[in-house]
Design a protein around this motif. Structure first.
Motif, PDB file in Angstrom:
ATOM      1  N   ASP A  17       0.811 -35.803 -32.125  1.00 26.97           N
ATOM      2  CA  ASP A  17       0.934 -36.278 -30.744  1.00 26.97           C
ATOM      3  C   ASP A  17       1.421 -37.733 -30.693  1.00 26.97           C
ATOM      4  N   SER A  32      -3.177 -39.043 -32.193  1.00 25.94           N
ATOM      5  CA  SER A  32      -4.515 -38.469 -31.977  1.00 25.94           C
ATOM      6  C   SER A  32      -5.341 -38.592 -33.252  1.00 25.94           C
ATOM      7  N   TYR A  76      -8.086 -37.227 -28.139  1.00 24.70           N
ATOM      8  CA  TYR A  76      -6.829 -36.478 -28.031  1.00 24.70           C
ATOM      9  C   TYR A  76      -5.704 -37.399 -27.535  1.00 24.70           C
ATOM     10  N   ALA A  77      -4.528 -37.120 -28.024  1.00 26.34           N
ATOM     11  CA  ALA A  77      -3.227 -37.516 -27.488  1.00 26.34           C
ATOM     12  C   ALA A  77      -3.173 -38.803 -26.659  1.00 26.34           C
ATOM     13  N   ILE A 124      -6.281 -33.575 -20.290  1.00 26.54           N
ATOM     14  CA  ILE A 124      -5.905 -34.221 -21.554  1.00 26.54           C
ATOM     15  C   ILE A 124      -4.550 -34.900 -21.381  1.00 26.54           C
ATOM     16  N   ASP A 125      -4.145 -35.646 -22.396  1.00 27.50           N
ATOM     17  CA  ASP A 125      -2.781 -36.164 -22.556  1.00 27.50           C
ATOM     18  C   ASP A 125      -2.353 -37.113 -21.441  1.00 27.50           C
ATOM     19  N   THR A 206       0.900 -25.725 -29.011  1.00 26.11           N
ATOM     20  CA  THR A 206       1.205 -26.547 -30.186  1.00 26.11           C
ATOM     21  C   THR A 206       1.394 -25.718 -31.467  1.00 26.11           C
ATOM     22  N   HIS A 247       5.516 -32.073 -28.315  1.00 25.61           N
ATOM     23  CA  HIS A 247       4.715 -33.260 -27.953  1.00 25.61           C
ATOM     24  C   HIS A 247       5.431 -34.560 -28.344  1.00 25.61           C
ATOM     25  N   LEU A 263       6.014 -34.255 -32.828  1.00 27.10           N
ATOM     26  CA  LEU A 263       5.209 -33.705 -33.913  1.00 27.10           C
ATOM     27  C   LEU A 263       5.846 -32.432 -34.448  1.00 27.10           C
TER      28      LEU A 263
HETATM   29  C1  6LW Z   1      -2.819 -32.274 -27.284  1.00 29.40           C
HETATM   30  C2  6LW Z   1      -1.797 -31.446 -26.685  1.00 29.40           C
HETATM   31  C3  6LW Z   1      -1.244 -30.925 -27.903  1.00 29.40           C
HETATM   32  O1  6LW Z   1      -3.718 -32.885 -26.463  1.00 29.40           O
HETATM   33  O2  6LW Z   1      -2.247 -30.660 -28.736  1.00 29.40           O
HETATM   34  O3  6LW Z   1       0.557 -30.635 -29.235  1.00 29.40           O
HETATM   35  C4  6LW Z   1      -3.383 -31.243 -28.181  1.00 29.40           C
HETATM   36  N1  6LW Z   1       0.003 -30.880 -28.144  1.00 29.40           N
HETATM   37  O4  6LW Z   1      -0.839 -32.055 -25.946  1.00 29.40           O
HETATM   38  C5  6LW Z   1      -4.236 -31.776 -29.262  1.00 29.40           C
HETATM   39  O5  6LW Z   1      -3.464 -32.641 -30.063  1.00 29.40           O
END
Ligand code: 6LW
Length: 484
Positions: A17, A32, A76-77, A124-125, A206, A247, A263
């Protein structure tokens, strides 16, 4: 020897991330960190190709309470941005109910502030962006049922205006984007370029279907229109050796050209392919055609990333590469070296093939573990002058061989070598002592892969004392093997 950026990560190992910002001619990148503390590794580069770890963002209990998170929970992220002399990192602590937080620093090497927390933004994110009037917008992947009322529906991208100085949000979250129809629209980042605001997102999840999509608007809060060529980047359904690509984050170079970090994983072995290093950070070039970003992975890296290290723990503070799934890190031993406690003291594995050596007192009760998580590990444990190799795969645990060791100091060895079965590699364990180097056992590496264990993290190498008294580690050495 130059290397192909499409196949070689710029930050190899479990660094997922990626988010990047530029200040002058320096780039700063965060990843992350999940259950590992200190949290959120931060790297610096002058060319986006060669990166050096500056430290970690979350280094204190007041920022990231220790005590351990469950595997693939925790942090996370994060997104990193810079404005008016200040660095901002916004991230999520999923351990605390998906709490979005912001920390700030003048110096990216730290110290970083205590977190400003924005409750009530379940998701998240998070991303931060400022409009021309200096208004700050927090844009995130919302998992809150209230924003996506159809049960079982996909997450949505939501946004709120925030006042960072006062630590409050100024409105209720608004949905600004629902993605292009693939699974899991997430990882939003907003950028201004010319007359357009761009909303970059990850979609597809992911795993193998991961992709990067983009939409644009004349305004920071939408309405957004999807690019005609979405997804603008994906390796899904291809035989390319780097998979799960997504991501991403964009950055503009001083010369006006743009780059993207993203990633990817490097699966190996028989179907379904096993990746063991977690999700790694890669670099691409971005061109603009009709005011849409177009991704090119034709960049060339000057050298392979320098991942080798030795550490004799001569300084009081461990190098920032050291982390623990349990929080607390050990300190120096009075007799020199490291006074290892019962918490795991770990480094990320960086390469597909590698050797790790830990020189320890022969009288120490100590273990060297290759860990994917609490339930998936292989280790060599030294106690009373005998080394035993043990394996845990899910609920099953077994002893798979042993050897005695002689001399005052013994070196515990582990290598990741070419697979003898259909896995990604073999992990072999041994000892080097006054007598010789002896291998005790070789185990199929697939059981320490994400495809078997699940989750978001990669392998680490973890040392710990087996008894309450601290065990002395004299030094450790990590070397990549081969040049894959
Ligand atoms: C992250 C999400 C993701 O929050 O995986 O690859 C999750 N993307 O955006 C955990 O890294």
């Amino acid at each position: 020897m130059t290397r192909d950026a499409a196949r070689t990560p710029v930050i190899p190992g479990f660094f997922p991330d990626p988010s990047v910002c530029r200040v002058g001619d320096g780039y700063y990148l965060v990843n992350s960190s999940f259950e590992y503390a200190p949290g959120i590794p931060i790297h610096h580069s002058r060319d986006l190709r060669t990166w050096t770890q500056l430290g970690n963002v979350l280094t204190r209990e007041s920022q990231f309470p220790p005590g351990g998170s469950a595997a693939s929970r925790g942090i996370y992220a994060p997104t990193i941005r810079h404005r008016d002399g200040m660095f901002f990192v916004v991230g999520t602590n999923v351990e605390r109910g998906g709490e979005q937080f912001v920390v700030t620093a003048i110096d990216p090497a730290g110290p970083w502030s205590d977190p400003i927390v924005f409750p009530g933004l379940g998701g998240i994110d998070p991303d931060l962006a400022w409009d021309d009037d200096g208004r700050c917008f927090l844009t995130y992947c919302a998992l809150d049922e209230a924003l996506r009322p159809e049960h079982g529906s996909l997450p949505v991208i939501a946004q709120v205006r925030v006042d960072l100085a006062r630590g409050i949000r100024l409105e209720d979250p608004r949905v600004i984007w629902r993605g292009t129809g693939l699974a899991h629209p997430e990882g939003p980042h907003l950028y201004r370029r010319g007359e357009w605001w761009y909303l970059l997102t990850a979609e597809g999840g992911t795993e193998r279907g991961h992709a990067v999509c983009v939409a644009r608007s004349r305004a920071i809060d939408g309405p957004f229109e999807a690019a005609p060529a979405n997804p603008i980047f994906s390796r899904r359904s291809t035989g390319f050796p780097v998979q799960n690509t997504g991501h991403a984050d964009l950055v503009e170079r001083p010369d006006g050209s743009w780059a993207m970090v993203y990633l990817g994983v490097r699966p190996r072995g028989f179907t379904p392919g096993f990746h063991v290093l977690g999700r790694e950070t890669f670099l691409a070039r971005v061109a603009w055609v009709d005011d849409w970003p177009v991704v090119h992975t034709d960049d060339v890296l000057p050298t392979r990333p320098d991942t080798a290290f030795t550490d004799d723990f001569a300084t009081a503070d461990p190098h920032p590469r050291w982390v623990s799934p349990h929080g607390a890190l050990p300190g120096p031993h009075p007799a020199g070296g490291l006074a290892l406690g019962s918490h795991e003291f770990a480094v990320r594995v960086r390469d597909l093939r590698w050797r790790f050596e830990a020189r320890v007192d022969v009288s120490a009760a100590v273990a060297l573990r290759v860990r994917l998580d609490e339930q998936h590990w292989y280790e060599i444990a030294l106690e009373a002058g005998a080394a035993e190799v043990r394996a845990r795969i899910g609920p099953l645990e077994a002893s798979v061989g042993s050897a005695s060791a002689t001399g005052d100091v013994v070196t515990l060895l582990v290598e990741a070598v070419d697979a003898t079965h259909d896995g990604p590699d073999d992990l072999r364990f041994g000892v080097l002592d006054a007598d010789s180097e002896r291998w005790i056992a070789a185990l199929d590496g697939r059981y320490l892969s994400t495809e078997v264990a699940g989750g978001f993290t990669g392998r680490t190498l973890a040392l710990r004392a087996l008894r309450p008294t601290p065990a002395r580690v004299v030094s450790v050495r990590y070397v990549p093997l081969g040049d894959e």
